[in-house]
Design a protein around this motif. Sequence first.
Motif, PDB file in Angstrom:
ATOM      1  N   GLN A  83     -15.224  -2.095   3.173  1.00 60.17           N
ATOM      2  CA  GLN A  83     -13.935  -1.402   2.771  1.00 60.17           C
ATOM      3  C   GLN A  83     -13.615  -1.003   1.345  1.00 60.17           C
ATOM      4  O   GLN A  83     -14.172  -1.726   0.296  1.00 60.17           O
ATOM      5  CB  GLN A  83     -12.755  -2.203   2.907  1.00 60.17           C
ATOM      6  N   LEU A 115      -3.092   0.582  -3.249  1.00 59.84           N
ATOM      7  CA  LEU A 115      -2.186  -0.521  -3.403  1.00 59.84           C
ATOM      8  C   LEU A 115      -1.643  -0.282  -4.729  1.00 59.84           C
ATOM      9  O   LEU A 115      -2.168   0.377  -5.792  1.00 59.84           O
ATOM     10  CB  LEU A 115      -2.709  -1.800  -3.231  1.00 59.84           C
ATOM     11  N   ILE A 170     -13.338  -2.948  -4.518  1.00 58.86           N
ATOM     12  CA  ILE A 170     -12.061  -3.003  -5.179  1.00 58.86           C
ATOM     13  C   ILE A 170     -11.925  -2.250  -6.689  1.00 58.86           C
ATOM     14  O   ILE A 170     -12.708  -2.764  -7.390  1.00 58.86           O
ATOM     15  CB  ILE A 170     -11.339  -4.260  -5.363  1.00 58.86           C
ATOM     16  N   GLN A 172      -9.421  -9.840   5.064  1.00 58.50           N
ATOM     17  CA  GLN A 172     -10.515  -9.184   5.050  1.00 58.50           C
ATOM     18  C   GLN A 172     -12.014  -9.780   5.142  1.00 58.50           C
ATOM     19  O   GLN A 172     -12.977  -8.993   5.033  1.00 58.50           O
ATOM     20  CB  GLN A 172     -10.439  -7.942   3.936  1.00 58.50           C
ATOM     21  N   ALA A 179       0.895  -1.177  -0.071  1.00 61.59           N
ATOM     22  CA  ALA A 179       0.038   0.018  -0.018  1.00 61.59           C
ATOM     23  C   ALA A 179       0.670   1.390  -0.066  1.00 61.59           C
ATOM     24  O   ALA A 179       1.951   1.194   0.068  1.00 61.59           O
ATOM     25  CB  ALA A 179      -0.890  -0.146   1.197  1.00 61.59           C
ATOM     26  N   TRP A 226     -10.771  -0.442  -1.615  1.00 63.14           N
ATOM     27  CA  TRP A 226      -9.318  -0.347  -1.959  1.00 63.14           C
ATOM     28  C   TRP A 226      -9.170   0.076  -3.326  1.00 63.14           C
ATOM     29  O   TRP A 226     -10.084  -0.325  -4.192  1.00 63.14           O
ATOM     30  CB  TRP A 226      -8.925  -1.841  -1.779  1.00 63.14           C
ATOM     31  N   PHE A 262      -9.019   5.785   2.047  1.00 63.67           N
ATOM     32  CA  PHE A 262      -8.840   4.401   1.784  1.00 63.67           C
ATOM     33  C   PHE A 262      -7.465   4.077   1.494  1.00 63.67           C
ATOM     34  O   PHE A 262      -6.849   4.871   0.669  1.00 63.67           O
ATOM     35  CB  PHE A 262     -10.178   3.765   0.811  1.00 63.67           C
ATOM     36  N   PRO A 263      -6.934   2.818   1.536  1.00 64.65           N
ATOM     37  CA  PRO A 263      -6.087   2.176   1.120  1.00 64.65           C
ATOM     38  C   PRO A 263      -5.811   2.300  -0.355  1.00 64.65           C
ATOM     39  O   PRO A 263      -6.706   1.987  -1.296  1.00 64.65           O
ATOM     40  CB  PRO A 263      -5.639   0.693   1.606  1.00 64.65           C
TER      41      PRO A 263
END
Length: 157
Positions: free
Chosen positions: A77, A104, A47, A40, A29, A79, A101-102
Amino acid sequence: MKYRILGLLLALCTTSAGAVTAPDFTLKALDGTNLRLDEQRGDIMLINFWASWCGPCIQEMPALEKLAQKYQMLGVQVWGINVENDSAAAKAYLGKVQVSFPILFDLDNSVSENYRVEAMPTTVILDKDGAVRSVHRGYKPGYEKKYEDDIKGLLRE
């Protein structure tokens, strides 16, 4: 015999509802941590595969941030997975438009290949068991309503 093997493979890769289990991955990340998808389980996952050169991806990012903020406390979540081989442009963009939010980095595109990403952006929504429940390719203003409808449906399950 060939059909039995095919049936067995499909049974191993699908859930009881018939949805395909999302391929697991671990990516680094923006903050330097490694995140693994299979860790998760229990959360609904949105995503989003994106690139800094993609106009619709950039346009969509604030809408994804709103969804992340709105549904985070409900076990959802978000991502973002950047698919560029060099992360410099993505990092520069994220220096101007921060998200909670992350983010990556799929530098070798192995994750995007496993998810058969063919359009930018591509958004994949997974249920709490890690099954792919919807895939949205491309983005136009208003698509975030589709994402929200998918999330609400999964929260009701």
